[in-house]
Design an enzyme around this catalytic site. Structure first.
Site, PDB file in Angstrom:
ATOM      1  N   VAL A  61      45.560  39.029  40.170  1.00 25.88           N
ATOM      2  CA  VAL A  61      45.779  37.692  39.646  1.00 25.88           C
ATOM      3  C   VAL A  61      44.408  37.293  39.127  1.00 25.88           C
ATOM      4  O   VAL A  61      43.459  37.166  39.898  1.00 25.88           O
ATOM      5  CB  VAL A  61      46.248  36.707  40.731  1.00 25.88           C
ATOM      6  CG1 VAL A  61      46.490  35.326  40.120  1.00 25.88           C
ATOM      7  CG2 VAL A  61      47.496  37.226  41.419  1.00 25.88           C
ATOM      8  N   GLU A  62      44.286  37.160  37.821  1.00 24.28           N
ATOM      9  CA  GLU A  62      42.983  36.912  37.215  1.00 24.28           C
ATOM     10  C   GLU A  62      42.874  35.452  36.818  1.00 24.28           C
ATOM     11  O   GLU A  62      43.757  34.908  36.164  1.00 24.28           O
ATOM     12  CB  GLU A  62      42.792  37.810  35.988  1.00 24.28           C
ATOM     13  CG  GLU A  62      42.781  39.279  36.366  1.00 24.28           C
ATOM     14  CD  GLU A  62      42.140  40.144  35.298  1.00 24.28           C
ATOM     15  OE1 GLU A  62      41.013  39.854  34.883  1.00 24.28           O
ATOM     16  OE2 GLU A  62      42.794  41.123  34.893  1.00 24.28           O
ATOM     17  N   GLY A  63      41.756  34.837  37.188  1.00 35.02           N
ATOM     18  CA  GLY A  63      41.560  33.443  36.847  1.00 35.02           C
ATOM     19  C   GLY A  63      42.027  32.537  37.968  1.00 35.02           C
ATOM     20  O   GLY A  63      43.129  31.985  37.923  1.00 35.02           O
TER      21      GLY A  63
END
Ligand code: FAD
Length: 466
Positions: A61-63
């Site tokens: 999960v990026e950000g």
């Protein structure tokens, strides 16, 4: 009825499922989802390796950590996905060269230089966007800054900073559209690795269960058709007809196509009439990049692993991009003795084609350089083939130098009010990410709803601003 369905959705990845979910919430249930493979999830895809379920595609999960919440972070928490914060803080101490371990102090100096240059480059990106000046590549920005990475250590740090995120080198990547990266800028710069035995794709499954019938976690709803490869789409303002490799055909008023940019570029689906030139040009200009995580199992652990600060390692070869970024999974799966190494672009394409045994030999040589001659050979290997898989044709899109916003809009622009486009590559700010796919599904469904419910059907060519 004149049509078999109201809406046909091609592809059951995050974008397709979110598009259908949005339609269903708006009261439209007369749709069918056609998916080429035997499962939903698309590029969110798990596999069994070393007795664990690992992620071949999207992994993070990026950000995360800014005041605006990434919708995927919300979903992952709602469904209690098992996640691990990725800590890159100590990376400067985990650099290896062809001659072994690299002096920590020097690592810090190089890391500081990298931070200074990338900060300067981000501010140039902001300036160029605000003043509406022409785009340049990230590499050109590095030249203007006056420091182009040239030694193996500088190159691997450069690789880590850009290629490891965009899967293409700075020479190719657009400054204006990636610096700063909207994902980290808007949602925060933390990343969480998903290591859950249900798979990252469990989120897509759960979103699908909200509107499709299921039993014991298996979707039984006849509106989801797996193993159905679409190979032609006829479209006009009166409706669409979608044909499959099995010779079946489906009629509807609308179709939402969520297949990857790689699939659209490959011509697997024949569109009738052919796309107008402006559409073909936009689709051809954008890049489908390749990002490959090579999973390796060892007879025993030989890498340093005392806590999260040793998780990531860089290997600085004279050949930029040669087995550069390493990660052990000791925190996630203690005792599984698994590491993976990430390669991209030309190296991905090369390694996909070669027999796994040759890759094992290459990897073994690299590890001997890093850790010394007694390093054991991997006893198992898994090389995902995103590039050669005809249902993907790569891993995710990257914004190359030379594509203006209005040209990007041409990728997602609907045709004849009947044919809609969705998928990660159609999201202007979050292309390349799971959350981009998520939002793009909602956007395409809303555009279709505006047409269907309010008669606001778009059939225009996005034009350059005056
Ligand atoms: P897809 O998931 O590709 O869905 C499209 C669907 O269409 C697929 O199921 C496909 O099988 C189907 N299809 C294709 N052709 C046809 C046809 N002819 N007929 C019918 N169906 C067809 N994102 C992150 O946020 N974090 C990460 O860490 C991350 N890492 C990644 C690593 C890799 C190796 C890869 C490959 C991707 C990664 N991504 C990551 C990107 C993320 O996975 C994608 O952006 C997202 O999953 C794309 O979803 P989508 O619905 O747009 O496309």
């Amino acid at each position: 009825a004149k049509y078999s369905f109201d809406v046909i959705i091609v592809g059951a990845g995050m974008a397709g499922i979110m598009a259908a979910n949005t339609l269903s919430e708006a009261g439209i249930d007369d749709f069918v989802i056609l998916e080429a493979t035997d499962r939903i999830g698309g590029r969110m895809r798990e596999a069994d390796f070393a007795g664990k379920r690992i992620e071949l595609g999207a992994n993070w999960v990026e950000g995360v950590n800014e005041t605006t919440t990434n919708p995927i972070w919300e979903l992952a928490n709602k469904h209690k996905l098992r996640m691990f914060y990725s800590n890159f803080d100590n990376l400067s101490s985990n650099i290896y060269t062809q001659d072994g371990h690299f002096a920590n102090k020097l690592g810090d100096i190089y890391m500081k230089k990298l931070d200074d240059s990338s900060e300067w480059i981000e501010s140039l990106g902001i300036k160029k966007s605000q003043s509406n000046s022409a785009d340049i590549s990230v590499f050109t920005a590095q030249r203007i800054y006056g420091k182009v990475p040239s030694t193996p250590v500088e190159m691997v740090l450069d690789y880590y900073n850009y290629d490891y995120e965009f899967a293409e080198p700075p020479r190719v990547t657009s400054l204006k559209n990636t610096q700063p990266n909207p994902t980290f800028h808007n949602f925060g710069d933390s990343n969480f690795l998903v290591a859950d035995q249900r798979g990252y794709s469990y989120l897509v499954q759960k979103l699908a269960e909200e509107f499709l019938d299921s039993k014991d976690g298996v979707i039984t709803d006849p509106r989801l058709k797996l193993n159905t490869v679409v190979n032609n789409i006829r479209y006009s303002k009166n409706g669409v007809k979608v044909g499959t490799e099995g010779g079946k055909s489906y009629k509807a008023k609308y179709v939402i196509v969520t297949v990857s940019l790689g699939v659209l570029q490959s011509g697997l689906i024949k569109f009738i009439p052919p796309f107008p030139d402006w559409k073909i040009e936009a689709l051809s200009e954008f890049d489908m990049a390749v990002y490959t995580k090579i999973f390796l199992k060892f007879p025993y652990k030989f890498w340093p692993s005392n806590g999260p600060l040793t998780e990531f390692m860089l290997y600085a070869d004279e050949h930029r991009g040669y087995y550069p970024v390493w990660q052990h999974l000791e925190n996630e799966y203690p005792g599984a003795n698994v590491m993976f190494v990430t390669v991209t672009d030309d190296e991905s394409r090369r390694i996909e084609q070669q027999p796994p045994n040759e890759t094992i030999e290459e990897v073994h040589e690299v590890l001997k350089n890093m850790f010394g001659p007694s390093v054991p050979k991997p006893i198992d290997i898994l090389v995902p083939k995103w590039f050669s898989n005809r249902f993907f044709g790569g891993s995710f899109s990257n914004w190359p130098i030379g594509v203006e916003s209005y040209e990007f809009e041409r990728i997602q622009a609907p045709l004849k009010g009947a044919l809609y486009f969705s998928g990660e590559h159609t999201h202007e700010h979050y292309n390349g990410y799971v959350h981009g796919a998520y939002y793009s599904g909602i956007d395409a469904a809303n555009r279709l709803l505006a047409c269907k419910k309010e008669g606001k059907c778009i059939d225009e060519v996005p034009q350059a601003p005056p």
